[in-house]
Enzyme design. Structure first.
Site, PDB file in Angstrom:
ATOM      1  CE  LYS A 176      -3.971   2.034   2.482  1.00  0.00           C
ATOM      2  NZ  LYS A 176      -4.882   1.926   3.633  1.00  0.00           N
TER       3      LYS A 176
ATOM      4  CB  SER B 255      -8.251   3.816   2.708  1.00  0.00           C
ATOM      5  OG  SER B 255      -7.425   3.145   3.633  1.00  0.00           O
TER       6      SER B 255
ATOM      7  CB  SER C 184      -8.747   1.081   5.593  1.00  0.00           C
ATOM      8  OG  SER C 184      -9.416   2.310   5.508  1.00  0.00           O
TER       9      SER C 184
END
Lengths: 487, 97
Positions: free
Chosen positions: A79, A154, A178
């Site tokens: 990420k 997210s 997330s």
């Protein structure tokens, strides 16, 4: 013949060990898939092909020298919230579009030490603030099951990349859901560990008392391998805990005869899609057939989770994001007329709408005269929510329910309504407030869209959660499903 | 407590946050922020008097370390990504006339 990307991460690990293919072949295969398919998904912000092939060569050399572990040579997507030395670390924001990280996050160091190979940095909601990946400065990642729909957020890029098998595994971070919400919407397995289990050092902070990093991959077994490398004490994160790391892989095969599964009546109430509920009830039947016992419980303060979260998270965000001032790194506006103008315009230009909203809410909640009414009140409610879980875990071993109230929604559907977006994390938020570990596990589909089963455990029970998820995955094949367009 | 924010209050909060917001966007922010504050207002339905606020899930206090130097000097590396530097210093617009 089965193509390399159709294997689970754990199967690839065994293939590397058996010499069926090399790390370089594996890295090249996934890089080719990213090149061929990611235009449709936008799941990567940065692809690090050269570094990946160099790391894969090093992994092969390490294996030849007899020094390989289970993740040596395994390609992973990181990420874009984790600092990666020499590589842009954007956090999905224009603010950091020009930011080349000068150091590695602890999670990245740990994966490097294990010999894993980074393929690139995945798309995400800006500064991890969002539930649809639509707040990214780089445009939204798409859901591989239906590219008109959101992958969740997210960690939407990580979830989309893994679901489309552009990477066999990825990292995410979870502040209010997330990791788990995008894992559910994309049909993969994701784990948010206990707060303090994985070091936050070098992970760009959103809400420091809630943020936690974790693995995202097709199966629970894959997540066990990844968490094994991620978990552990790091003195550079002052909230990281000195707690022994369990043998996650070794615990997978334990039986679950007599497991007591708590079903909070608040999580099966109004707002839950009927078809999603049906899939969850089917998964629960599988557990019953394995000897588990279903127990109705109550988490009476559940309805206060989202309101408390939307004070705590913005307050901590407004404090954390005050470091982005255009002085030492990140975006600086053109021709500032004075220092204050530089601060205001650099931040005004660098941040998107949702980040600005949260900074404003947080600034208001922390401003003189409002602290007690908002932040202190929210921290007190956090205690009540945590107490609910403590009472529940006196009666049951794990808690289960849906990860999200509905399957993936359409791009743009909730973009103009913050509150309705916030409510897509309604079942996951309480777990962050209490600091507990939670997982989302694929549990079927509704009209071709994945549904996630949410499994919550007591503090430090990651091994048990992975074991419980693994047992479902021995009986079902939802975690092995690959969207038709990406097979 | 008044749960709706007007344009002037939003502008004031934005200034506190050193965040430039275009004036035509302020009414939208005011509407959304008011809706969020209205939403979190649900907290007030619960009496929390006497409840200890929770800062860390494990209720541990901040760990302290020995007061020794642990970082090496990496100024050159860090300043490579700075918007403006000179002689090892970060440059910002003139503050004192």
């Amino acid at each position: 013949m089965t193509a390399l990307h159709q294997y689970s991460l754990a199967a690839l690990s065994r293939g590397l060990a058996a010499g069926d293919f090399s790390s370089v072949e594996l890295a090249q295969h996934f890089l080719d898939r990213i090149a061929a398919h990611d235009k449709r998904l936008n799941s990567f912000i940065t692809v690090t092909a050269e570094q990946a092939l160099a790391a894969a060569e090093a992994a092969d050399a390490r294996r030849a020298a007899g020094d390989a572990g289970p993740l040596t040579g395994i390609p992973l997507a990181q990420k874009d919230i984790f600092n990666t030395r020499g590589v842009r670390t954007s956090c999905g924001s224009r603010m950091l579009d020009n930011y080349i990280a000068p150091y590695d996050a602890c999670v990245i160091e740990n994966f490097d030490a294990s010999g894993a190979v980074m393929l690139g940095k995945t798309n995400m909601d800006e500064f991890a603030m969002g539930s649809s990946n639509e707040t990214s400065w780089y445009g939204p990642a798409k859901n591989p099951w239906d590219v008109e729909r959101v992958p969740g957020g997210s960690s939407g890029g990580s979830a989309a990349a893994v679901a489309a098998r552009l990477a066999p595994g990825a990292t995410g971070t979870d502040t209010g859901g997330s990791i788990r919400q995008p894992a559910a919407l994309c049909g993969i397995t994701g784990l948010k560990p206990t707060y303090g289990r994985v070091s936050r050092w070098g992970m760009i902070a959103f809400a420091s008392s809630l943020d936690q990093a974790g693995p995202m991959a097709p199966s629970a077994e894959d997540c066990a391998l990844l968490l094994q490398a991620m978990a552990g004490f790091d003195e550079r994160d002052s909230t990281c805990m000195e707690q022994p790391v369990d043998d996650y892989v070794g615990a997978l095969e334990q039986g679950i005869e007599g497991l007591r599964i708590g079903l909070p009546k608040e999580y099966f109430a109004e707002g839950l899609d009927d078809a999603v509920e049906a899939r969850i009830r089917e998964a629960l039947k599988v557990y019953e057939s394995l000897g588990a016992e279903l127990v109705e419980i109550s988490l009476p303060n559940s309805h206060l989770s989202a309101p408390a979260y939307y004070v705590v998270a913005p307050a901590e965000c407004s404090s954390n994001l005050s470091r982005f001032d255009g002085v030492r790194f990140g975006h600086r506006c053109e021709n500032p007329k004075d220092l204050e103008d530089m601060y205001c315009r650099s931040r005004g230009e660098g941040f998107g709408d949702e980040v600005k909203r949260r900074i404003l809410v947080g600034t208001y909640a922390l401003s003189a005269g409002y602290y007690d009414a908002y932040y202190l009140k929210a921290q007190q409610i956090r205690r009540l929510i945590s107490n609910d879980f403590t009472e529940a875990f006196a009666e049951v071993d794990v808690i289960m329910g849906p990860t999200t109230p509905t399957p993936a929604f359409r791009l743009g559907e909730k973009a103009d309504d913050p509150i309705s977006m916030y409510l897509s994390d309604i079942y996951t938020i309480a777990v962050n407030l209490a600091g507990l570990p939670g997982m989302s596990v694929p549990a079927g589909q509704v009209d071709g869209l994945p549904v996630g089963l949410h499994i919550v455990g007591n503090y430090w029970s990651e091994a048990r959660l992975l074991n419980v998820a693994h047992c479902l995955q021995m009986e079902t094949d939802w975690h092995q499903q690959i969207p038709e367009a990406f097979k | 407590m008044l749960m709706s924010l007007d344009a002037e209050q939003v502008a004031r909060i934005a200034y506190l946050a050193r965040l430039q917001i275009d004036s035509e966007a302020i009414p939208d922010y005011a509407r959304n922020l008011s809706a969020i504050l209205d939403f979190v207002e649900q907290m007030n339905a619960v009496d929390t008097s006497g409840i200890e606020p929770m800062a860390h899930p494990q209720d541990v206090s901040q760990r302290l370390r020995d007061d020794v130097v642990t970082e090496s000097n990496q100024r050159d590396l860090f300043q490579q990504i700075a918007p403006a530097t000179e002689n090892g210093l970060y440059l910002v617009p003139k503050v004192i006339e």
